[in-house]
Design a protein around this motif. Structure first.
Motif, PDB file in Angstrom:
ATOM      1  N   SER A  46      35.438  34.177  22.390  1.00  8.43           N
ATOM      2  CA  SER A  46      36.745  33.595  22.927  1.00  8.43           C
ATOM      3  C   SER A  46      36.742  32.461  22.506  1.00  8.43           C
ATOM      4  CB  SER A  46      35.975  33.302  24.267  1.00  8.43           C
ATOM      5  OG  SER A  46      34.868  32.965  24.726  1.00  8.43           O
ATOM      6  N   ALA A  76      36.087  39.379  25.243  1.00  9.09           N
ATOM      7  CA  ALA A  76      36.249  37.711  25.021  1.00  9.09           C
ATOM      8  C   ALA A  76      37.698  37.314  25.664  1.00  9.09           C
ATOM      9  CB  ALA A  76      35.975  37.502  23.528  1.00  9.09           C
ATOM     10  N   LYS A  80      38.706  34.249  27.521  1.00  2.50           N
ATOM     11  CA  LYS A  80      40.486  33.061  27.330  1.00  2.50           C
ATOM     12  C   LYS A  80      41.344  33.020  28.021  1.00  2.50           C
ATOM     13  CE  LYS A  80      42.152  30.320  24.720  1.00  2.50           C
ATOM     14  NZ  LYS A  80      41.678  29.035  25.693  1.00  2.50           N
TER      15      LYS A  80
END
Length: 128
Positions: A46, A76, A80
């Protein structure tokens, strides 16, 4: 939450206490990861997505087989704040191009094996 009748504990509480002892298994590659390692890898990816300029709400296409790698990258992306679209590499170039033209992804991620199967030329801005 579901209550565990034997101990009076909730399943989520049991997981929180034992997560370091539990493992994720990738049957295809035979890879075994602890949840701790799974989350550590997802956090690292991320951060890499942030370095690449991916913003919250951007669309990531993950062109790869169902695997532990796919799940780590999927998580990930969620960390984000991205929208993730898993794409089956066996759809072929035309099928993948059609998906890409519809979702207008900012980033496509694939692995060597999946790329060899299907990805040639498509509408994503970047491939990593």
């Amino acid at each position: 939450m579901q209550n565990n009748l034997n101990t009076g504990e909730f399943i989520a509480d049991i997981f929180k206490k034992n997560w370091r002892e539990n493992f994720v298994f990738d049957a295809i590659k035979g890879t075994v990861l602890s949840y701790k390692d799974f989350f550590a890898r997802a956090r690292l990816y991320s951060l890499k997505l942030a370095e690449l300029g991916l913003a919250s709400g951007d669309i990531i296409a993950l062109v790869m087989d169902n695997s532990l790698d796919l799940m780590i990258l999927y998580f990930a992306g969620l960390l984000k704040g991205a929208r993730i679209v898993p794409v089956d590499p066996f759809r072929g170039v035309e099928g993948i191009n059609e998906i890409f033209s519809q979702i207008k992804c900012q980033l496509a991620i694939t692995d060597i094996r999946s790329m060899a199967i299907a990805v040639k030329d498509f509408a994503a801005k970047r491939v990593i």
